[in-house]
Design a protein around this motif. Structure first.
Motif, PDB file in Angstrom:
ATOM      1  N   LEU A  49      44.376  26.807  43.909  1.00  0.00           N
ATOM      2  CA  LEU A  49      45.217  27.022  45.089  1.00  0.00           C
ATOM      3  C   LEU A  49      44.558  28.058  45.994  1.00  0.00           C
ATOM      4  O   LEU A  49      44.182  29.140  45.535  1.00  0.00           O
ATOM      5  N   LEU A  70      45.305  29.995  49.670  1.00  0.00           N
ATOM      6  CA  LEU A  70      46.272  30.250  50.737  1.00  0.00           C
ATOM      7  C   LEU A  70      45.567  30.847  51.950  1.00  0.00           C
ATOM      8  O   LEU A  70      44.721  31.723  51.814  1.00  0.00           O
ATOM      9  N   ALA A 108      48.285  25.851  52.571  1.00  0.00           N
ATOM     10  CA  ALA A 108      48.044  25.991  51.130  1.00  0.00           C
ATOM     11  C   ALA A 108      47.185  24.800  50.725  1.00  0.00           C
ATOM     12  O   ALA A 108      47.609  23.648  50.877  1.00  0.00           O
ATOM     13  N   LEU A 168      53.543  31.205  55.580  1.00  0.00           N
ATOM     14  CA  LEU A 168      53.391  31.422  54.146  1.00  0.00           C
ATOM     15  C   LEU A 168      54.321  32.550  53.708  1.00  0.00           C
ATOM     16  O   LEU A 168      54.738  33.374  54.517  1.00  0.00           O
ATOM     17  N   MET A 223      54.102  33.185  47.214  1.00  0.00           N
ATOM     18  CA  MET A 223      53.289  31.988  46.990  1.00  0.00           C
ATOM     19  C   MET A 223      52.054  32.234  46.113  1.00  0.00           C
ATOM     20  O   MET A 223      51.466  31.282  45.610  1.00  0.00           O
ATOM     21  N   TYR A 224      51.676  33.476  45.933  1.00  0.00           N
ATOM     22  CA  TYR A 224      50.528  33.775  45.080  1.00  0.00           C
ATOM     23  C   TYR A 224      50.900  33.657  43.598  1.00  0.00           C
ATOM     24  O   TYR A 224      50.032  33.630  42.734  1.00  0.00           O
TER      25      TYR A 224
END
Length: 589
Positions: free
Chosen positions: A107, A109, A116, A196, A200-201
């Motif tokens: 992934l 970002l 993403a 974002l 999300m990390y």
């Protein structure tokens, strides 16, 4: 995407698999079990593994598992547990749940571009030998968002993806924000977002799916038939270490190696997961009938001295709770709608019911000290996100009565009336899972009776798990209060469970303040850690005051594991989205 799975048997079994409290004296050694559990290892000893062998895993439940073998439609913990040998997340994490590059996909970002990018590794194959592709990732979002599937996993959080709402509303045939630069059979997906989010990390963030679905295998099944189809119920495809060889609906699943598994052939020849009753759990452990079995905490004394067993324990990311029904889900708008005239819409009534419970002493008593009260909706495992100065609802019967008196709930004989002078009966939905549940719930009801509240079990008895689950999800009008439990995701954001656009907000409460705080804790400002912490603490204080959902307790999760096994670990970096990574488990040489 594990946030919000209803706790069932293997999820976090304790003496009571739902939030059930009783009157009872705490014994003098109530913390003894907890102290012992703290000293248990989180994994088996690391030994050289050998090839071959069969293991049997107990799924302790007094009701059949629903057996939905598709992550986007799966919503109960027993189904997730029985799927775990095959089901694998797209992403691996470190021990702090941060996504790394070691899993089936990576992934990347880009905050500036608001994208993403997910890249699947070459060689990650479904158990029929087909490579996992970009289309499989897009298809997972389609299953989640299409209203015909009636997925309980959908949340308005996913509307952060461009075009997803238009697809959900039937205004577009595809999700415009999901780009496949190398085509459907490529390995790259670029997800375009409105912005974002700071979470999300981490795994379990609630904005990005961590699953893929086999498009080539399921594409001919209409969305409204997907959940009931044989391909989802009996012959699922996964890209994890094992494939389902045989499914006995609701009772057992036999798993054999996925010969296409991208990490290499797993060591075991076979894993058999079988349902057993909670009554027989301790005997099954003592007789070594199973190689892995969850300890029912009320039976701890019966099993603690069993030989040739390694007890592996942890405090799971989970909690049990009491929730008040104050509205319903509107499928047309995909939003929760509050009913200001709901029976439980009075905060004073909710607070009083919470104060009337002697949660901590009762659970320690009934589970040999292996359970403990939880003060807030953000568990302590989330570190500084946890508001440690929040005391929650400690037992205070006097205060419960005072609150009701002040709010105008006057006693007319044994029971209190509404402030308008009308009779008040509160309908309780609770689930039975072990022999001690019935007396515990009756004692629970007696606690409320001491405050003058007439609380009655719906149908006059405890509910079976699947029936309970159906009534809660579909807003059965008889339900005023229910006793549930969550298995949480590893990112603390609460939007997916308690947001206006979350189906899983089963209490159906929606207030401007709640919406504001949930949005702020995931806002662009929240990339500043201190700002995000402050908002989490504000939200916990607000939710504690409002008492729409009151956390009650959590319990140590203890697994009895055959001491000949190695590779059984509860460390986040060695797990698969909250489950044992069965590809690591083997017999020691």
């Amino acid at each position: 995407m594990k946030k919000g799975k209803f706790l069932g048997s293997l999820g976090v079994v304790s003496a009571t698999a739902l939030t059930l409290v009783a009157c009872g004296k705490s014994n003098n050694n109530s913390n003894e079990g907890a102290k012992k559990a703290d000293k248990f290892p989180v994994e088996t000893a690391n030994k050289a593994a050998k090839q071959g062998g069969t293991i049997k895993v107990a799924l302790e439940s007094d009701t059949p598992f629903t057996g939905v073998f598709l992550d986007e439609l799966q919503n109960d913990q027993p189904s997730a547990d029985v799927s775990s040998p095959g089901q694998e997340s797209l992403f691996d994490t470190d021990d702090n749940y941060k996504i790394n590059d070691k899993g089936p996909a990576t992934l990347k970002l880009d905050r500036k571009a608001k994208t993403a990018t997910i890249t699947i590794k070459k060689g990650v194959k479904w158990s029929d030998g087909k490579q996992v592709t970009a289309k499989d990732i897009e298809y997972a979002y389609e299953i989640l968002a299409n209203k015909a599937t009636k997925s309980q996993r959908y949340s308005s959080q996913y509307a952060i993806i461009d075009g997803l709402e238009a697809y959900r509303d039937g205004k577009a045939k595809a999700i415009s924000g999901i780009e496949m630069p190398d085509g459907e059979n490529g390995l790259k997906v670029v997800i375009h977002c409105k912005e974002l989010k700071p979470g999300m990390y981490n795994s379990g963030n609630g904005y990005l799916l961590e699953s893929a679905a086999p498009y080539h295998y399921l594409k001919d099944i209409p969305f409204d038939k997907l959940e009931s189809s044989d391909k989802v119920r009996e012959k699922p495809l996964y890209f994890g270490p094992y494939r389902a060889q045989k499914v006995v609906r609701g009772q057992a699943v036999t798993w054999v190696p996925n010969k296409y598994y991208w990490r290499g052939k797993p060591k075991l020849d076979k894993i058999i997961i079988q349902v057993i009753t909670t009554k027989s759990a301790s005997q099954a452990i003592k007789s070594h009938k199973f190689d892995v079995a969850r300890v029912v905490n009320s039976q701890w004394k019966e099993v603690k001295d069993t030989k040739k067993i390694t007890f592996v324990a942890k405090v799971p990311l989970a909690y049990f709770y009491m929730a008040f029904k104050v509205g319903k889900w509107d499928n047309k708008t995909s939003k929760n709608v509050m009913n200001p005239k709901a029976k439980m819409s009075d905060k004073s009534l909710r607070q009083a019911m919470a104060y009337a419970l002697n949660t901590d002493s009762v659970y320690k008593h009934y589970t040999d000290g292996l359970s403990f009260q939880v003060p807030t909706l953000i568990p302590e495992q989330f570190g500084d996100y946890f508001a440690k100065d929040n005391n929650g609802y400690s037992f205070n019967l006097k205060k419960a009565n005072q609150i009701l008196d002040k709010a105008g709930y006057k006693k007319k004989g044994k029971w209190r009336t509404t402030p308008e002078g009308k009779p008040l009966t509160i309908n309780l939905l609770a689930k039975g899972n072990t022999p001690i549940d019935e007396p515990i719930v009756q004692n629970y009801i007696q606690q409320w009776a001491k405050a003058g509240l007439n609380v009655k079990l719906i149908g006059g008895r405890l509910s079976e798990f699947n029936s309970f689950y159906d009534k809660v999800q579909h807003d059965d009008p008889k339900v005023d209060v229910f006793l549930g439990g969550w298995m949480l995701s590893s990112e603390p954001s609460a939007e997916q469970l308690y947001g206006q656009g979350s189906i899983q907000n089963y209490s159906r409460f929606v207030t401007p303040e709640n919406t504001k705080l949930l949005q702020e804790m995931d806002s662009q400002k929240a990339f500043n850690h201190q700002y995000r912490l402050d908002k989490f603490h504000e939200w916990q204080k607000y939710m504690n005051d409002q008492a729409y959902v009151v956390p009650t307790y959590n319990t140590y999760q203890i697994d009895a594991v055959n001491s000949e096994l190695t590779g059984f670990s509860q460390k986040p970096s060695k797990m698969n989205n909250g489950h044992i990574l069965w590809g690591n488990v083997a017999y020691a040489k």
